[in-house]
Design an enzyme around this catalytic site. Structure first.
Site, mmCIF file in Angstrom:
data_model
loop_
_atom_site.group_PDB
_atom_site.id
_atom_site.type_symbol
_atom_site.label_atom_id
_atom_site.label_comp_id
_atom_site.label_asym_id
_atom_site.label_seq_id
_atom_site.Cartn_x
_atom_site.Cartn_y
_atom_site.Cartn_z
ATOM 1 C CG HIS A 1 -2.878 3.358 2.048
ATOM 2 N ND1 HIS A 1 -3.645 2.757 0.670
ATOM 3 C CD2 HIS A 1 -3.279 2.337 3.110
ATOM 4 C CE1 HIS A 1 -4.065 1.015 0.791
ATOM 5 N NE2 HIS A 1 -4.001 1.230 2.187
ATOM 6 C CG ASN B 1 -7.229 -0.247 0.988
ATOM 7 O OD1 ASN B 1 -6.193 -0.346 0.395
ATOM 8 N ND2 ASN B 1 -6.756 -0.564 2.544
ATOM 9 C CB CYS C 1 -1.011 -0.659 1.584
ATOM 10 S SG CYS C 1 -2.124 -1.003 1.775
#
Length: 328
Positions: free
Chosen positions: A254, A284, A129
């Site tokens: 993020h 996500n 990520c």
């Protein structure tokens, strides 16, 4: 590939740049939208539970014809168009991803070929990520050192291949998409020094299980790590950029969890700070989440050219990377 093209690529580097800048952004979002009701039914939870616990309302899922590489090609091509650049301006392609279907061949070379950047160097970067933020730091260093005249950094993920829709800790959260940034030389720094690191002692908190082949995540422990250990990284990134946190115009973390985003934004404490919350409509998207969210703020006119923006990736590894950039 012509001999002249090859010689031009070899000769493209060598001149130190005063700084590097993001010249253009491009994205690709799969057309298939999965609602909370659909995700909740698969995971055996309530739709409101997903919205309240994570902050996601809907997410995108790639179809059979949308791969990590094909989505990256679309996003990268749009970044070049946004910058008014061509494939010939790209010397290196960095593909930030942790969701390629196999470890070989890499995806970046295929992305370069798909965009027409041959014979650009191409390599994959897996920091999960925080992959895009790591890739941006590498691109900045390559351009400033004169090793490359232009670097295309693409975050592209097809996380739906690696999560179990029935797992409430991952199924309703992770999603697919791609976004890219073209990094070119500038007459002054517009990508500032990165503050990055890792905590491999906790790597098991987010991992692909060798037995199931699916992602497993200890959500509560990751939440505690992010909201406690990483606040100092924000301060360090601002210090390295020579900017007070209160002077930031926008924060693009993020897109992991809305509560994490809110906690980190409160730590910054900048008056009128614009905080990206692309998570609500995109889920996500792992290594693609930071550039997707950055593009969404710019597209909506919430950030403007020259604004100081803090980008902050964090996740599996555990890895993290933060840097202040000036909005293109």
């Amino acid at each position: 590939m012509t001999a002249a093209h090859l010689m031009a690529a070899v000769a493209s580097g060598g001149k130190l740049a005063a700084g590097a800048r993001i010249a253009g952004l491009g994205i690709y979002r799969p057309s298939s939208v999965v609602s909370n009701e659909e995700a909740a039914a698969a995971a055996g939870v309530d739709a409101d539970w997903i919205a309240q616990r994570v902050g996601v309302r809907e997410r995108r899922r790639a179809g059979a014809d949308e791969s990590v590489v094909s989505m990256a090609v679309e996003a990268g091509s749009k970044a070049l168009a946004d910058a008014g650049a061509s494939a010939d301006d790209v010397d290196v392609v960095i593909l930030a991803t942790c969701s390629m279907p196999s470890p070989m061949p890499n995806g970046a070379a295929s992305v370069a070929a798909g965009i027409g950047c041959r014979p650009a160097a191409g390599f994959d970067l897996n920091a999960a990520c925080s992959g895009f933020s790591h890739g941006l730091a590498v691109a900045d260093a390559l351009v400033r050192a004169g090793t490359a005249g232009g670097v295309l950094v693409v975050g592209s993920e097809r996380m739906s291949d690696w999560v179990d829709e029935g797992d409430r800790n991952t199924g309703p959260i992770f999603a697919d998409g791609a976004a890219a940034a073209l990094v070119l030389p500038g007459d002054r720094p517009a990508i500032f020094p990165v503050a990055w690191g890792s905590d491999g002692d906790q790597a098991e908190l987010i991992a692909i299980s060798a037995e199931s082949g699916h992602m497993e995540m200890a959500g509560r422990k990751v939440f505690r790590w992010t909201t406690s250990a990483l606040q100092s990284v924000i301060d360090e990134a601002c210090r390295r950029a020579g900017i007070a946190p209160a002077n930031l115009k926008a924060f693009v973390p993020h897109q992991a969890n809305l509560r994490i985003i809110d906690t980190l934004a409160r730590h910054i404490g900048a008056p009128g700070l614009v905080t990206a919350t692309d998570l609500t409509d995109a889920g996500n998207t792992c290594g693609a989440s930071v550039p997707l969210a950055f593009h969404a703020l710019r597209q909506a006119g919430r950030v403007h050219s020259g604004d100081p923006v803090l980008l902050f990736g964090f996740g599996a590894g555990l890895t993290y990377a933060a840097q202040v950039v000036l909005c293109p």
